[in-house]
Write a protein that holds these residues in place. Structure first.
Motif, PDB file in Angstrom:
ATOM      1  N   LEU A   1       0.242   0.799 -53.215  1.00 36.85           N
ATOM      2  CA  LEU A   1       1.152   0.015 -53.819  1.00 36.85           C
ATOM      3  C   LEU A   1       1.874  -0.797 -52.696  1.00 36.85           C
ATOM      4  CD1 LEU A   1       3.063   1.821 -56.649  1.00 36.85           C
ATOM      5  CD2 LEU A   1       1.457  -0.111 -56.773  1.00 36.85           C
ATOM      6  N   GLU A   2       2.380  -0.232 -51.609  1.00 43.46           N
ATOM      7  CA  GLU A   2       3.007  -1.206 -50.520  1.00 43.46           C
ATOM      8  C   GLU A   2       1.992  -2.441 -49.871  1.00 43.46           C
ATOM      9  OE1 GLU A   2       4.165   1.871 -47.673  1.00 43.46           O
ATOM     10  OE2 GLU A   2       6.187   2.217 -48.771  1.00 43.46           O
ATOM     11  N   ASP A   3       0.713  -1.924 -49.785  1.00 50.57           N
ATOM     12  CA  ASP A   3      -0.121  -2.974 -49.576  1.00 50.57           C
ATOM     13  C   ASP A   3      -0.182  -3.964 -50.521  1.00 50.57           C
ATOM     14  OD1 ASP A   3      -0.614  -1.502 -47.241  1.00 50.57           O
ATOM     15  OD2 ASP A   3      -2.851  -0.770 -47.985  1.00 50.57           O
TER      16      ASP A   3
ATOM     17  N   GLU B   1      -1.099  -7.367 -48.464  1.00 49.83           N
ATOM     18  CA  GLU B   1      -2.247  -7.268 -47.744  1.00 49.83           C
ATOM     19  C   GLU B   1      -3.536  -7.102 -48.960  1.00 49.83           C
ATOM     20  OE1 GLU B   1      -1.536  -4.166 -44.996  1.00 49.83           O
ATOM     21  OE2 GLU B   1       0.121  -5.227 -44.263  1.00 49.83           O
TER      22      GLU B   1
ATOM     23  N   GLN C   1       1.959  10.196 -52.546  1.00 49.94           N
ATOM     24  CA  GLN C   1       2.247   9.406 -51.097  1.00 49.94           C
ATOM     25  C   GLN C   1       1.050   8.415 -50.665  1.00 49.94           C
ATOM     26  OE1 GLN C   1       2.422  12.918 -48.846  1.00 49.94           O
ATOM     27  NE2 GLN C   1       4.696  12.777 -48.548  1.00 49.94           N
ATOM     28  N   ARG C   2      -0.087   8.826 -51.250  1.00 47.77           N
ATOM     29  CA  ARG C   2      -1.345   7.750 -50.938  1.00 47.77           C
ATOM     30  C   ARG C   2      -1.117   6.515 -51.986  1.00 47.77           C
ATOM     31  NH1 ARG C   2      -4.905   7.456 -47.302  1.00 47.77           N
ATOM     32  NH2 ARG C   2      -4.929   9.588 -47.203  1.00 47.77           N
TER      33      ARG C   2
ATOM     34  N   ILE D   1       2.033  -5.189 -52.714  1.00 47.42           N
ATOM     35  CA  ILE D   1       3.346  -5.992 -52.576  1.00 47.42           C
ATOM     36  C   ILE D   1       3.532  -6.817 -51.409  1.00 47.42           C
ATOM     37  CG2 ILE D   1       6.088  -5.455 -52.585  1.00 47.42           C
ATOM     38  CD1 ILE D   1       5.475  -3.166 -54.260  1.00 47.42           C
ATOM     39  N   SER D   2       2.973  -6.098 -50.002  1.00 43.44           N
ATOM     40  CA  SER D   2       3.191  -6.800 -48.901  1.00 43.44           C
ATOM     41  C   SER D   2       2.204  -7.864 -48.930  1.00 43.44           C
ATOM     42  CB  SER D   2       2.816  -5.909 -47.747  1.00 43.44           C
ATOM     43  OG  SER D   2       1.689  -5.518 -47.585  1.00 43.44           O
TER      44      SER D   2
ATOM     45  N   ILE E   1       1.726   5.345 -53.106  1.00 41.24           N
ATOM     46  CA  ILE E   1       2.975   4.487 -52.730  1.00 41.24           C
ATOM     47  C   ILE E   1       2.123   3.776 -51.621  1.00 41.24           C
ATOM     48  CG2 ILE E   1       5.011   4.464 -51.457  1.00 41.24           C
ATOM     49  CD1 ILE E   1       5.863   6.805 -53.184  1.00 41.24           C
ATOM     50  N   SER E   2       1.352   4.045 -50.902  1.00 34.89           N
ATOM     51  CA  SER E   2       0.843   3.404 -49.675  1.00 34.89           C
ATOM     52  C   SER E   2       0.107   2.084 -49.945  1.00 34.89           C
ATOM     53  CB  SER E   2      -0.107   4.207 -48.672  1.00 34.89           C
ATOM     54  OG  SER E   2      -0.577   3.536 -47.678  1.00 34.89           O
TER      55      SER E   2
ATOM     56  N   TYR F   1      -7.758  -2.015 -57.089  1.00 33.17           N
ATOM     57  CA  TYR F   1      -6.554  -1.303 -56.845  1.00 33.17           C
ATOM     58  C   TYR F   1      -5.941  -0.200 -58.009  1.00 33.17           C
ATOM     59  CZ  TYR F   1      -5.530  -2.797 -52.227  1.00 33.17           C
ATOM     60  OH  TYR F   1      -5.434  -3.232 -50.814  1.00 33.17           O
TER      61      TYR F   1
END
Length: 95
Positions: free
Chosen positions: A82-84, A89, A76-77, A86-87, A79-80, A64
């Motif tokens: 990072l969201e994975d 996934e 934007q990519r 954090i969530s 952030i996507s 990652y």
């Protein structure tokens, strides 16, 4: 240096298709991703990450970090990704 990513992909391909040699592991994929990241090829990094997951490998923090680094200029990519992470996934980070 600009051709290192091509050499890394070729080596990964050879590992995948030469039945006599070692199979590519997460270290192999991370190394190829790092070579692509160094050449600004973030799309190829994403494809390699997806290919490693399809082979049953679990991306780690190195995977990652390489993806995030390769996404410079593509916030934007990043952030996507990072969201994975954090969530849940993504990989479990040892912080």
């Amino acid at each position: 240096k600009s051709e290192q990513w091509q050499e890394a992909l070729h080596l990964l391909y050879m590992m995948e298709h030469d039945k006599r040699g070692p199979r590519p592991d997460l270290f192999s994929f991370n190394t190829a991703m790092a070579a692509c990241e160094g050449s600004g090829r973030w799309q190829t990094c994403v494809l390699l990450l997806e290919a490693s997951i399809q082979r049953g490998l679990q991306p780690d923090v190195v995977s990652y970090n390489t993806i995030l680094s390769s996404a410079r200029g593509e916030w934007q990519r990043a952030i996507s990704f990072l969201e994975d992470l954090i969530s849940g996934e993504g990989p479990k980070a040892n912080i």
